[in-house]
Motif scaffolding. Structure first.
Motif, short mmCIF file in Angstrom:
data_model
loop_
_atom_site.label_atom_id
_atom_site.label_comp_id
_atom_site.label_asym_id
_atom_site.label_seq_id
_atom_site.Cartn_x
_atom_site.Cartn_y
_atom_site.Cartn_z
N PRO A 241 0.80 -1.21 0.00
CA PRO A 241 0.00 0.00 0.00
C PRO A 241 0.84 1.28 0.00
CG PRO A 241 -0.80 -1.54 1.67
CD PRO A 241 0.46 -2.11 1.08
N GLN A 242 2.09 1.21 0.49
CA GLN A 242 2.95 2.41 0.50
C GLN A 242 3.37 2.78 -0.93
OE1 GLN A 242 3.65 -0.43 2.10
NE2 GLN A 242 3.97 -0.02 4.26
N VAL A 243 3.38 1.80 -1.83
CA VAL A 243 3.86 2.06 -3.18
C VAL A 243 2.70 2.16 -4.18
CG1 VAL A 243 5.31 1.19 -5.05
CG2 VAL A 243 6.01 0.86 -2.69
N PHE A 244 1.74 1.23 -4.09
CA PHE A 244 0.62 1.19 -5.02
C PHE A 244 -0.70 1.18 -4.27
CE2 PHE A 244 4.02 -1.13 -7.23
CZ PHE A 244 4.17 -0.31 -8.34
N PRO A 245 -1.65 2.02 -4.69
CA PRO A 245 -2.98 1.92 -4.09
C PRO A 245 -3.62 0.60 -4.53
CG PRO A 245 -2.91 3.65 -5.77
CD PRO A 245 -1.54 3.09 -5.64
N HIS A 246 -4.34 -0.04 -3.65
CA HIS A 246 -5.03 -1.31 -3.92
C HIS A 246 -4.06 -2.36 -4.45
CE1 HIS A 246 -8.55 1.19 -3.47
NE2 HIS A 246 -8.12 1.96 -4.46
N PRO A 247 -3.05 -2.77 -3.67
CA PRO A 247 -2.02 -3.69 -4.17
C PRO A 247 -2.55 -5.08 -4.52
CG PRO A 247 -1.78 -3.37 -1.82
CD PRO A 247 -2.82 -2.40 -2.29
N ASP A 248 -3.67 -5.49 -3.97
CA ASP A 248 -4.21 -6.82 -4.26
C ASP A 248 -5.11 -6.86 -5.50
OD1 ASP A 248 -2.92 -7.89 -2.05
OD2 ASP A 248 -4.58 -7.36 -0.72
N ARG A 249 -5.38 -5.72 -6.08
CA ARG A 249 -6.23 -5.65 -7.27
C ARG A 249 -5.38 -5.80 -8.53
NH1 ARG A 249 -8.78 -0.11 -7.93
NH2 ARG A 249 -6.98 0.22 -9.26
N PHE A 250 -5.89 -6.54 -9.52
CA PHE A 250 -5.20 -6.67 -10.80
C PHE A 250 -5.28 -5.33 -11.53
CE2 PHE A 250 -5.31 -7.60 -15.39
CZ PHE A 250 -4.05 -8.15 -15.52
N ASP A 251 -4.15 -4.70 -11.74
CA ASP A 251 -4.12 -3.39 -12.39
C ASP A 251 -2.83 -3.24 -13.19
OD1 ASP A 251 -4.41 -0.78 -13.19
OD2 ASP A 251 -4.07 0.07 -11.20
N PRO A 252 -2.81 -3.72 -14.45
CA PRO A 252 -1.59 -3.60 -15.24
C PRO A 252 -1.15 -2.16 -15.49
CG PRO A 252 -3.30 -4.83 -16.43
CD PRO A 252 -3.88 -4.39 -15.13
N ASP A 253 -2.09 -1.21 -15.39
CA ASP A 253 -1.73 0.19 -15.62
C ASP A 253 -0.85 0.76 -14.52
OD1 ASP A 253 -3.11 0.19 -17.97
OD2 ASP A 253 -4.93 1.08 -17.12
N ARG A 254 -0.72 0.05 -13.40
CA ARG A 254 0.15 0.57 -12.33
C ARG A 254 1.60 0.67 -12.77
NH1 ARG A 254 -0.60 -3.84 -7.79
NH2 ARG A 254 -2.62 -3.01 -8.24
N TRP A 255 1.98 -0.06 -13.83
CA TRP A 255 3.36 -0.03 -14.30
C TRP A 255 3.62 1.11 -15.28
CZ3 TRP A 255 5.75 -2.70 -10.98
CH2 TRP A 255 5.20 -3.85 -10.45
N LEU A 256 2.58 1.82 -15.69
CA LEU A 256 2.78 2.93 -16.61
C LEU A 256 3.56 4.05 -15.93
CD1 LEU A 256 -0.74 3.06 -18.29
CD2 LEU A 256 1.40 2.19 -19.27
N PRO A 257 4.37 4.78 -16.69
CA PRO A 257 5.13 5.88 -16.09
C PRO A 257 4.21 6.87 -15.39
CG PRO A 257 5.84 5.50 -18.35
CD PRO A 257 4.61 4.64 -18.12
N GLY A 258 4.60 7.28 -14.20
CA GLY A 258 3.84 8.27 -13.46
C GLY A 258 2.72 7.72 -12.59
N ASN A 259 2.43 6.42 -12.68
CA ASN A 259 1.35 5.86 -11.87
C ASN A 259 1.80 5.41 -10.49
OD1 ASN A 259 -0.45 6.35 -13.85
ND2 ASN A 259 -0.84 4.24 -14.39
N SER A 260 3.09 5.31 -10.27
CA SER A 260 3.60 4.94 -8.96
C SER A 260 4.19 6.18 -8.30
CB SER A 260 4.67 3.86 -9.10
OG SER A 260 5.27 3.62 -7.85
N PRO A 261 3.85 6.42 -7.04
CA PRO A 261 4.43 7.59 -6.38
C PRO A 261 5.95 7.48 -6.22
CG PRO A 261 3.18 6.25 -4.82
CD PRO A 261 2.96 5.67 -6.18
N VAL A 262 6.47 6.26 -6.16
CA VAL A 262 7.90 6.03 -5.99
C VAL A 262 8.31 4.94 -6.98
CG1 VAL A 262 9.70 5.30 -4.38
CG2 VAL A 262 7.70 6.51 -3.52
#
Length: 94
Positions: A1-22
């Motif tokens: 949760p510190q890196v990605f919101p909703h870490p247990d949800r399938f979300d391939p877009d989390r790897w797109l540039p700018g979608n991760s706070p860190v």
């Protein structure tokens, strides 16, 4: 949760540039880790090194003139888009 919101949800877009706070190298682990680590991890990495070593001893790779390297997409593997190369037989060192 510190890196990605909703870490247990399938979300391939989390790897797109700018979608991760860190962005950190441990955020993307292509072969998994722990008890779900890929059985072929070591073999795949060794094979990639062997193929790359064989290629650079036989060919010289250059960008094709007038082309740009496109955005790299993250899936199970890195997938560069628009990477056009010209291969020429490498000259033998003297």
């Amino acid at each position: 949760p510190q890196v990605f919101p909703h870490p247990d949800r399938f979300d391939p877009d989390r790897w797109l540039p700018g979608n991760s706070p860190v962005q950190h190298r441990t955020h993307f682990i292509p072969f998994g880790d722990g008890n779900r680590k890929c059985l072929g991890d070591t073999f795949a990495r060794t094979e990639m090194r062997a193929v790359a070593a064989a290629a650079v001893t036989r060919w010289t790779l250059r960008h094709t003139p007038g082309t740009k390297v496109g955005e790299t997409r993250l899936f199970a593997t890195l997938q560069p888009t628009g990477l056009r190369m010209t291969a020429r037989t490498a000259t033998k060192p003297r």
